[in-house]
Design a protein around this motif. Structure first.
Motif, PDB file in Angstrom:
ATOM      1  N   ARG A 177       0.936  -1.306  -0.074  1.00  0.00           N
ATOM      2  CA  ARG A 177      -0.171  -0.081  -0.089  1.00  0.00           C
ATOM      3  C   ARG A 177       1.018   1.186  -0.106  1.00  0.00           C
ATOM      4  O   ARG A 177       0.370   2.315  -0.702  1.00  0.00           O
ATOM      5  N   LEU A 178       2.153   1.103   0.674  1.00  0.00           N
ATOM      6  CA  LEU A 178       2.945   2.409   0.683  1.00  0.00           C
ATOM      7  C   LEU A 178       3.669   2.551  -0.505  1.00  0.00           C
ATOM      8  O   LEU A 178       3.472   3.745  -1.168  1.00  0.00           O
ATOM      9  N   ARG A 179       4.023   1.410  -0.963  1.00  0.00           N
ATOM     10  CA  ARG A 179       5.107   1.668  -2.268  1.00  0.00           C
ATOM     11  C   ARG A 179       4.193   2.008  -3.279  1.00  0.00           C
ATOM     12  O   ARG A 179       5.075   2.681  -4.413  1.00  0.00           O
ATOM     13  N   LEU A 180       3.012   1.794  -3.706  1.00  0.00           N
ATOM     14  CA  LEU A 180       2.297   1.785  -4.874  1.00  0.00           C
ATOM     15  C   LEU A 180       1.725   3.430  -4.760  1.00  0.00           C
ATOM     16  O   LEU A 180       1.315   4.093  -5.836  1.00  0.00           O
ATOM     17  N   ALA A 181       1.902   4.145  -3.657  1.00  0.00           N
ATOM     18  CA  ALA A 181       1.641   5.640  -3.614  1.00  0.00           C
ATOM     19  C   ALA A 181       2.700   6.399  -3.335  1.00  0.00           C
ATOM     20  O   ALA A 181       2.648   7.692  -3.318  1.00  0.00           O
ATOM     21  N   GLN A 182       3.719   5.906  -3.224  1.00  0.00           N
ATOM     22  CA  GLN A 182       5.082   6.659  -2.957  1.00  0.00           C
ATOM     23  C   GLN A 182       6.077   6.525  -3.985  1.00  0.00           C
ATOM     24  O   GLN A 182       6.799   5.432  -4.314  1.00  0.00           O
ATOM     25  N   PRO A 183       6.412   7.414  -4.952  1.00  0.00           N
ATOM     26  CA  PRO A 183       7.448   7.399  -5.985  1.00  0.00           C
ATOM     27  C   PRO A 183       8.737   7.328  -5.389  1.00  0.00           C
ATOM     28  O   PRO A 183       8.919   7.774  -4.438  1.00  0.00           O
ATOM     29  N   GLY A 184       9.411   6.486  -6.104  1.00  0.00           N
ATOM     30  CA  GLY A 184      10.691   6.129  -5.646  1.00  0.00           C
ATOM     31  C   GLY A 184      10.916   4.959  -4.802  1.00  0.00           C
ATOM     32  O   GLY A 184      11.723   4.294  -4.501  1.00  0.00           O
ATOM     33  N   ALA A 185       9.746   4.399  -4.335  1.00  0.00           N
ATOM     34  CA  ALA A 185       9.857   3.336  -3.563  1.00  0.00           C
ATOM     35  C   ALA A 185       9.950   1.851  -4.340  1.00  0.00           C
ATOM     36  O   ALA A 185       9.309   1.828  -5.417  1.00  0.00           O
ATOM     37  N   VAL A 186      10.391   0.850  -3.770  1.00  0.00           N
ATOM     38  CA  VAL A 186      10.743  -0.374  -4.490  1.00  0.00           C
ATOM     39  C   VAL A 186      10.064  -1.322  -4.023  1.00  0.00           C
ATOM     40  O   VAL A 186       9.442  -1.487  -2.758  1.00  0.00           O
ATOM     41  N   SER A 187       9.755  -2.375  -4.821  1.00  0.00           N
ATOM     42  CA  SER A 187       9.113  -3.800  -4.121  1.00  0.00           C
ATOM     43  C   SER A 187      10.138  -4.487  -3.337  1.00  0.00           C
ATOM     44  O   SER A 187      11.257  -4.411  -3.223  1.00  0.00           O
ATOM     45  N   ARG A 188       9.439  -5.113  -2.478  1.00  0.00           N
ATOM     46  CA  ARG A 188      10.346  -6.149  -1.120  1.00  0.00           C
ATOM     47  C   ARG A 188       9.588  -7.287  -1.601  1.00  0.00           C
ATOM     48  O   ARG A 188       8.375  -7.829  -1.484  1.00  0.00           O
ATOM     49  N   ASP A 189      10.491  -8.492  -1.825  1.00  0.00           N
ATOM     50  CA  ASP A 189      10.263  -9.818  -1.831  1.00  0.00           C
ATOM     51  C   ASP A 189      10.317 -10.328  -0.519  1.00  0.00           C
ATOM     52  O   ASP A 189      10.603  -9.694   0.527  1.00  0.00           O
ATOM     53  N   GLU A 190       9.877 -11.667  -0.631  1.00  0.00           N
ATOM     54  CA  GLU A 190       9.755 -12.571   0.473  1.00  0.00           C
ATOM     55  C   GLU A 190      11.199 -12.710   1.389  1.00  0.00           C
ATOM     56  O   GLU A 190      11.151 -12.498   2.563  1.00  0.00           O
ATOM     57  N   HIS A 191      12.312 -12.673   0.354  1.00  0.00           N
ATOM     58  CA  HIS A 191      13.492 -12.685   1.017  1.00  0.00           C
ATOM     59  C   HIS A 191      13.891 -11.351   1.844  1.00  0.00           C
ATOM     60  O   HIS A 191      14.672 -11.371   2.942  1.00  0.00           O
ATOM     61  N   TRP A 192      13.321 -10.233   1.346  1.00  0.00           N
ATOM     62  CA  TRP A 192      13.535  -9.025   2.310  1.00  0.00           C
ATOM     63  C   TRP A 192      13.029  -9.375   3.509  1.00  0.00           C
ATOM     64  O   TRP A 192      13.806  -8.826   4.609  1.00  0.00           O
ATOM     65  N   TRP A 193      11.716  -9.781   3.992  1.00  0.00           N
ATOM     66  CA  TRP A 193      11.200  -9.807   5.172  1.00  0.00           C
ATOM     67  C   TRP A 193      11.857 -10.723   5.700  1.00  0.00           C
ATOM     68  O   TRP A 193      11.820 -10.809   7.018  1.00  0.00           O
ATOM     69  N   ALA A 194      12.264 -11.894   5.109  1.00  0.00           N
ATOM     70  CA  ALA A 194      12.896 -12.758   6.152  1.00  0.00           C
ATOM     71  C   ALA A 194      14.343 -12.399   6.467  1.00  0.00           C
ATOM     72  O   ALA A 194      14.774 -12.745   7.748  1.00  0.00           O
ATOM     73  N   ALA A 195      15.153 -11.750   5.805  1.00  0.00           N
ATOM     74  CA  ALA A 195      16.278 -11.236   6.050  1.00  0.00           C
ATOM     75  C   ALA A 195      16.217  -9.981   7.348  1.00  0.00           C
ATOM     76  O   ALA A 195      17.089  -9.945   7.961  1.00  0.00           O
TER      77      ALA A 195
END
Length: 413
Positions: A177-195
């Motif tokens: 919800r945040l990244r689709l409303a924030q120019p410059g934000a990038v996606s986070r995959d499951e590995h990001w959340w795991a790390a």
């Protein structure tokens, strides 16, 4: 001749050792680090340079989405883990690794490439330009003027502590919800959340479990989430001098953001709050009765962008005004150069190759700096980094490209 190529699974430990060496981390490699890195790099493009069978340079890219102005995500080639060991610098190894990766990204149809630059002077020669800025504040809690007795939050919502398992469940949807409303934000995959919740440990470092706090609105919806740590420091007079350091904070409403900052500043024994990497126009200082209690301790360039497809990049974003510009884009590496007619309106834009005379001439790196709306064409012209071919064109470009809110990338990758 040093061999530059994708690594094999058997070469992963040597690759990790070279990466650790390049980043001045201990060059030890544990079985757990190899197993976790193997999991995290399964979907990535991991390459290295090898001299006499030994890895001497590292490079990795992976699929990503970057949010353009207006909320449209574009496919991006995210570049990370770039290192060259000290014995093999200045031999063109990074140039070879980068060239092969960007060529493949263009062929895949990626619109841009992205990275976080450890050093400023390296990546401009590959067509990257700084596209967002980050700011960190340190809040002097006693001076801030917040009433610690006031309910937190005061709007009918609530804040609860959570653990890593819960964060992995509720965090991804909130971040989307945040990244689709924030120019410059990038996606986070499951590995990001795991790390970032201790499930993966990629650098042989000991994991310290942080605190997590969740903001829920009055109707129970998750609207904010923060990860933070605290030190243990006391004065000689037995007074607490503890600092809460934010790892990351995401909020999709002003109420959630205000409540989380108030919560952090109301924790017993906490006398300072370090905000972590925020947007340079973040509201955090203005949430405080005394904004001077928040002093800037870090401000620097953050996300760097390399445009690979000018037409799709300029058509993906929205524009605050109507106008036309002819841009002569210089790209010494080749994939994005040419002359393009941008015909923009608040309802949509088209971009096409053209033979019309150029209004502005600029390097592809400067186009990246302008694309997310954070920089001014007039400033770049004054610096000699952009040339007006028609008087007034830079001001017209600013009217089209600049945005009311500044782009922000919350992530390190």
């Amino acid at each position: 001749m040093t061999d530059v190529r994708p690594i094999t699974d058997a070469e992963l430990p040597d690759w990790i050792r070279a990466l650790n060496t390049g980043f001045l981390r201990p060059p030890t490699v544990t079985d757990q680090a190899v197993a976790d890195r193997r999991t995290a790099t399964a979907d990535s493009r991991t390459s290295g340079a090898f001299d006499a069978g030994r890895c001497v340079a590292t490079f990795r890219s992976f699929p990503q989405e970057l949010t353009a102005v207006g909320g449209t995500p574009v496919p991006a080639d995210a570049i990370s883990n770039v290192s060259v060991v000290a014995t093999h610098r200045r031999r063109g190894l990074l140039t070879r690794l980068m060239s092969e990766d960007l060529t493949a990204a263009k062929e895949r149809g990626d619109v841009v490439a992205t990275l976080i630059a450890a050093e400023y002077r390296i990546y401009g020669r590959y067509g990257f330009g700084p596209a967002t800025t980050m700011t960190e504040w340190t809040i002097d809690v006693p001076r801030a003027g917040l009433d610690p007795r006031r309910p937190v939050p005061a709007d009918g919502g609530r804040i609860d502590l959570a653990d890593g398992e819960e964060v992995r469940k509720i965090g991804p949807e909130l971040h989307e919800r945040l990244r689709l409303a924030q120019p410059g934000a990038v996606s986070r995959d499951e590995h990001w959340w795991a790390a970032n919740t201790g499930l993966l440990r990629l650098y042989d470092s000991s994991w310290t479990e942080p605190f997590y706090a969740v903001y829920r609105s009055a109707d129970g919806a998750v609207e904010g989430l923060v990860s933070y740590e605290a030190d243990d420091k006391w004065s000689d007079a037995k007074q607490p001098l503890n600092t809460a350091s934010v790892n990351w904070l995401i909020a999709v409403t002003p109420a959630a953001e205000r409540a989380l900052w108030h919560y952090l500043c109301s924790i017993d024994w906490i006398t300072r709050v370090k905000t972590g990497w925020r947007a340079p126009d973040d509201l955090v200082p203005l949430y405080l009765p005394d904004p001077r209690a928040a002093r800037i301790t870090t401000q620097a360039d953050w996300l760097w962008v390399r445009v690979l497809d000018v037409v799709r990049a300029l058509q993906a974003r929205t524009y605050g005004a109507a106008g036309t510009l002819v841009l002569e884009v210089v790209d010494r590496a080749g994939p994005a150069g040419g002359r393009f007619l941008l015909d923009a309106t608040p309802d949509g834009a088209s971009c096409t190759p053209t033979t019309r005379g150029a209004d502005l001439t600029l390097d592809v790196a400067e186009l990246a700096t302008l694309w997310l709306g954070d920089e001014s064409a007039e400033r770049l012209a004054a610096l000699g980094r952009l040339r007006e071919e028609r008087a007034g064109a830079a001001r017209e470009a600013d009217a089209l490209l600049r945005t009311s809110g500044r782009p922000w990338c919350p992530d390190m990758f």
